[in-house]
Design an enzyme around this catalytic site. Structure first.
Site, short mmCIF file in Angstrom:
data_model
loop_
_atom_site.label_atom_id
_atom_site.label_comp_id
_atom_site.label_asym_id
_atom_site.label_seq_id
_atom_site.Cartn_x
_atom_site.Cartn_y
_atom_site.Cartn_z
N GLY A 1 28.23 -17.05 -70.08
CA GLY A 1 29.44 -17.98 -69.73
C GLY A 1 29.58 -16.48 -68.09
CG HIS A 2 26.46 -15.38 -66.14
ND1 HIS A 2 25.59 -15.88 -66.13
CD2 HIS A 2 26.38 -15.27 -67.62
CE1 HIS A 2 24.48 -14.78 -66.92
NE2 HIS A 2 25.44 -14.62 -67.65
CE LYS B 1 24.27 -11.21 -68.41
NZ LYS B 1 25.75 -10.68 -69.15
CG ASP C 1 39.77 -3.70 -61.12
OD1 ASP C 1 38.43 -3.25 -61.90
OD2 ASP C 1 39.78 -4.30 -61.03
CE LYS D 1 32.66 -8.57 -58.60
NZ LYS D 1 33.88 -7.21 -58.46
CB THR E 1 21.22 -14.42 -78.17
OG1 THR E 1 20.96 -16.09 -78.20
CG2 THR E 1 20.12 -13.17 -77.57
CG ASP F 1 30.53 -11.98 -72.36
OD1 ASP F 1 30.03 -12.75 -72.03
OD2 ASP F 1 31.25 -11.46 -73.51
CD GLU F 2 26.40 -7.30 -70.24
OE1 GLU F 2 26.42 -7.99 -69.55
OE2 GLU F 2 25.88 -6.52 -71.75
CD GLN G 1 21.77 -15.25 -73.80
OE1 GLN G 1 20.98 -15.25 -73.61
NE2 GLN G 1 23.35 -15.63 -73.44
P1 GDP Z 1 28.78 -12.13 -67.61
O1 GDP Z 1 28.41 -12.66 -68.33
O2 GDP Z 1 27.96 -10.86 -67.28
O3 GDP Z 1 28.46 -12.82 -66.03
O4 GDP Z 1 30.00 -11.64 -67.43
P2 GDP Z 1 31.30 -12.58 -67.70
O5 GDP Z 1 31.94 -13.18 -66.24
O6 GDP Z 1 31.79 -12.65 -69.05
O7 GDP Z 1 32.66 -11.39 -68.41
C1 GDP Z 1 32.98 -10.73 -67.08
C2 GDP Z 1 34.81 -11.18 -66.71
O8 GDP Z 1 34.75 -9.68 -65.75
C3 GDP Z 1 34.87 -11.81 -66.30
O9 GDP Z 1 35.58 -12.05 -66.44
C4 GDP Z 1 35.22 -11.53 -63.94
O10 GDP Z 1 35.62 -12.00 -63.69
C5 GDP Z 1 34.86 -10.29 -64.83
N1 GDP Z 1 34.85 -8.97 -63.70
C6 GDP Z 1 33.48 -8.37 -63.41
N2 GDP Z 1 33.92 -7.18 -62.32
C7 GDP Z 1 35.00 -6.89 -62.21
C8 GDP Z 1 35.68 -6.39 -62.07
O11 GDP Z 1 34.85 -5.51 -61.38
N3 GDP Z 1 36.73 -6.19 -61.89
C9 GDP Z 1 37.52 -6.38 -62.75
N4 GDP Z 1 38.89 -6.52 -63.05
N5 GDP Z 1 36.87 -7.80 -63.37
C10 GDP Z 1 35.86 -8.40 -63.87
P1 IMO Z 2 26.73 -13.42 -71.46
O1 IMO Z 2 25.18 -14.10 -70.66
C1 IMO Z 2 28.07 -12.74 -75.01
C2 IMO Z 2 26.78 -13.42 -78.63
C3 IMO Z 2 27.07 -14.17 -79.57
C4 IMO Z 2 27.09 -13.90 -81.53
C5 IMO Z 2 25.06 -13.64 -80.60
C6 IMO Z 2 24.29 -14.76 -80.92
O2 IMO Z 2 27.78 -14.06 -71.35
O3 IMO Z 2 26.81 -12.10 -71.08
P2 IMO Z 2 24.00 -17.18 -80.02
O4 IMO Z 2 25.07 -18.38 -79.96
O5 IMO Z 2 23.16 -17.00 -78.70
O6 IMO Z 2 23.85 -17.79 -81.44
O7 IMO Z 2 24.82 -16.46 -80.53
O8 IMO Z 2 24.88 -13.52 -79.53
N1 IMO Z 2 25.78 -14.01 -77.64
C7 IMO Z 2 26.82 -13.22 -76.62
N2 IMO Z 2 27.97 -12.80 -76.17
N3 IMO Z 2 27.49 -13.38 -73.96
C8 IMO Z 2 26.56 -14.23 -74.08
O9 IMO Z 2 26.02 -13.88 -72.54
C9 IMO Z 2 26.41 -14.31 -75.26
N4 IMO Z 2 25.39 -15.10 -75.68
C10 IMO Z 2 25.27 -15.06 -77.07
O10 IMO Z 2 28.83 -14.41 -79.11
O11 IMO Z 2 26.90 -12.05 -81.29
MG MG Z 3 29.74 -13.83 -70.08
#
Ligand code: GDP
Ligand code: IMO
Ligand code: MG
Length: 432
Positions: free
Chosen positions: A41-42, A17, A337, A19, A243, A14-15, A228
């Site tokens: 979940g991206h 990626k 931000d 975006k 995972t 959830d960093e 992940q």
């Molecule tokens: P991913 O799994 O690495 O693709 O990341 P996620 O989508 O799960 O979580 C990232 C969250 O941060 C999402 O809600 C994005 O919309 C949000 N996001 C990404 N970059 C930025 C940023 O620079 N600023 C803010 N405020 N939100 C961001």
């Molecule tokens: P993205 O691509 C954050 C975590 C789960 C749990 C562990 C194992 O959006 O960054 P699993 O269902 O894979 O067996 O769960 O890994 N996990 C994630 N956490 N972002 C993810 O994907 C994740 N995919 C798995 O929360 O701790």
């Molecule tokens: Mg995510």
């Protein structure tokens, strides 16, 4: 011949990626997912529409980038068909812009039930997403799994029946009281459902390895969308709180069929702070009002499960480890931000393990459990960044924050996120 650029999460997912991929896709012919499944979940915001991509590579949102689901992915056809329908509803020509590896493994209903049953029995919970990821990879490595190509084989019904019946026995053993298992007994219904999926997906399934290599030979631009992240890696993460795949650079290769020689830039993605969903060690976690404030300011709730994310300061010790494991060539720092709303910002520069100070990350749970973060305090209060169109336009304190990360890690920051929208991204063109 061109090279494929790779985007990899550095911490616990959830960093942001998605975006970064969305940005790179503007210039890419192909975006490919290598590992994981719909546990990912991206999030990408395009013109006020929010897309939560679980299986289809986010790159497809460019409108001209072909999304490829690689052989390393475990694929739930029901989720994929929902995603396809959603994209079509938004006007995307998915038929011509999606390919699925014939070798990708298929998630079956019992995988999800097994995921829940195993989690229920664990004394130390992992906090899985419940999507059946671990059990699907178990079948793959036990060599019983069904691949996409099996859906079209004459013996599919036999294979499905044998597999489901044997796993039903296991399920009954692990979770004897669960009434959901009865549904699996209706084998004819299960077969009908999966035959339906096979029909709907038949046009997408192909030999993606050859497709990717031919694309590189034709100088096409490929970007690999990591799912992940490094500290969730089955080998290099905080096992067993990980995972069941290798989201790190090795998994990118085995999950696509690209070779090490085919890889160009490897972008590591971080937030300017950190977060984790699920259980397991987390050295810089803040269990206080500051952690709550990061969660609220950053909207840190899971894209896949909606769970509140644990939050904390940025951990440069872990980031250095991610650089080592993945051979990162540059970084993307998102949520500048969000962190800039704090007056003072802490950044972890070392771990103190009972008086022994180290800058080397370890996945040893005992060590991680004892590690206390050693912080450097930096100035915050960046103000409104929405008008900044280049690095140089950022306030001095924000520039200093980025430079501090670069100096510590030894690689440049190429992308800087200043908001959730597609346009809220500063790109330093001189940094490759
Ligand atoms: P991913 O799994 O690495 O693709 O990341 P996620 O989508 O799960 O979580 C990232 C969250 O941060 C999402 O809600 C994005 O919309 C949000 N996001 C990404 N970059 C930025 C940023 O620079 N600023 C803010 N405020 N939100 C961001
Ligand atoms: P993205 O691509 C954050 C975590 C789960 C749990 C562990 C194992 O959006 O960054 P699993 O269902 O894979 O067996 O769960 O890994 N996990 C994630 N956490 N972002 C993810 O994907 C994740 N995919 C798995 O929360 O701790
Ligand atoms: Mg995510």
């Amino acid at each position: 011949m061109s090279k494929a650029d790779v985007v990899i999460g550095c911490f616990y997912g959830d960093e942001g990626k998605g975006k970064v991929i969305d940005y790179l896709a503007a210039d890419a012919d192909i975006a490919v997912r290598a590992t994981g499944g719909d546990n990912a979940g991206h999030t990408i915001r395009v013109d006020d529409v929010k897309y939560a991509m679980h299986l289809i590579p986010s790159g497809i949102l460019s409108g001209h980038t072909i999304g490829v689901i690689g052989n390393g992915v475990v694929l739930n056809p029901a989720v994929l068909l929902e995603e396809i329908a959603n994209l079509k509803a938004h006007g995307y020509d998915v038929e011509h812009y999606l390919k699925i590896s014939e070798k990708a493994h298929v998630i079956l209903p019992y995988h999800q039930l097994m995921d829940a049953a195993l989690e229920k029995r664990r004394s130390a919970k992992i906090g899985t997403t419940g999507k059946g990821i671990g059990p699907a990879y178990c079948d793959k490595y036990e060599r019983s799994g069904l691949r996409m190509e099996d859906l079209y084989a004459p013996d599919f019904a036999d294979k499905l029946r044998r597999l489901t019946e044997s796993r039903l026995e296991l399920l009954k053993f692990y979770d004897p009281e669960n009434p959901a298992f009865d549904g699996l007994l209706d084998f004819d219904r299960l077969l009908e459902i999966y035959n339906g999926y096979a029909k709907e997906l038949s046009g997408y399934v192909c030999d993606t390895l050859t497709f990717l290599h031919k694309a590189l030979e034709q100088d096409k631009k490929i970007v690999v969308e990591g799912a992940q992240a490094t500290l969730l890696d089955i080998d290099f993460g905080s096992y067993p709180f990980v995972t069941s795949s290798n989201p790190t650079i090795g998994g990118i290769l085995t999950g696509t069929g690209l070779s090490a020689a085919d890889i160009g830039n490897v972008y590591g993605v971080i937030k300017a702070y950190s977060s984790r969903v699920g259980e397991g060690p987390y050295v810089t976690e803040l269990l206080d009002a500051t952690g709550d404030r990061i969660r609220e300011l950053g909207h840190e709730y899971g894209t896949t499960t909606g769970r509140p994310r644990r939050c904390g300061w940025l951990d440069l010790v872990a980031l250095k480890y991610a650089r080592r494991v993945n051979g990162l060539t540059a970084l993307s720092v998102n949520h500048l931000d969000t962190i800039g709303r704090f007056d003072r910002i802490q950044v972890c520069v070392a771990y103190d393990c009972d008086g022994e100070v180290t800058e080397d990350f370890s996945t040893n749970l005992k060590l991680l459990g004892r590690a206390k973060p050693v912080y450097r305090e930096l100035a915050g209060n960046f103000g409104d960044l929405s008008g900044c169109k280049s690095f140089e336009e950022l306030p001095q304190a924000a520039q200093d924050y980025i430079r501090f990360i670069e100096d510590y890690i030894g690689i440049p920051v190429r992308f800087i996120g200043t908001g959730a929208g597609r346009e809220a991204m500063l790109v330093r063109e001189t940094v490759c």
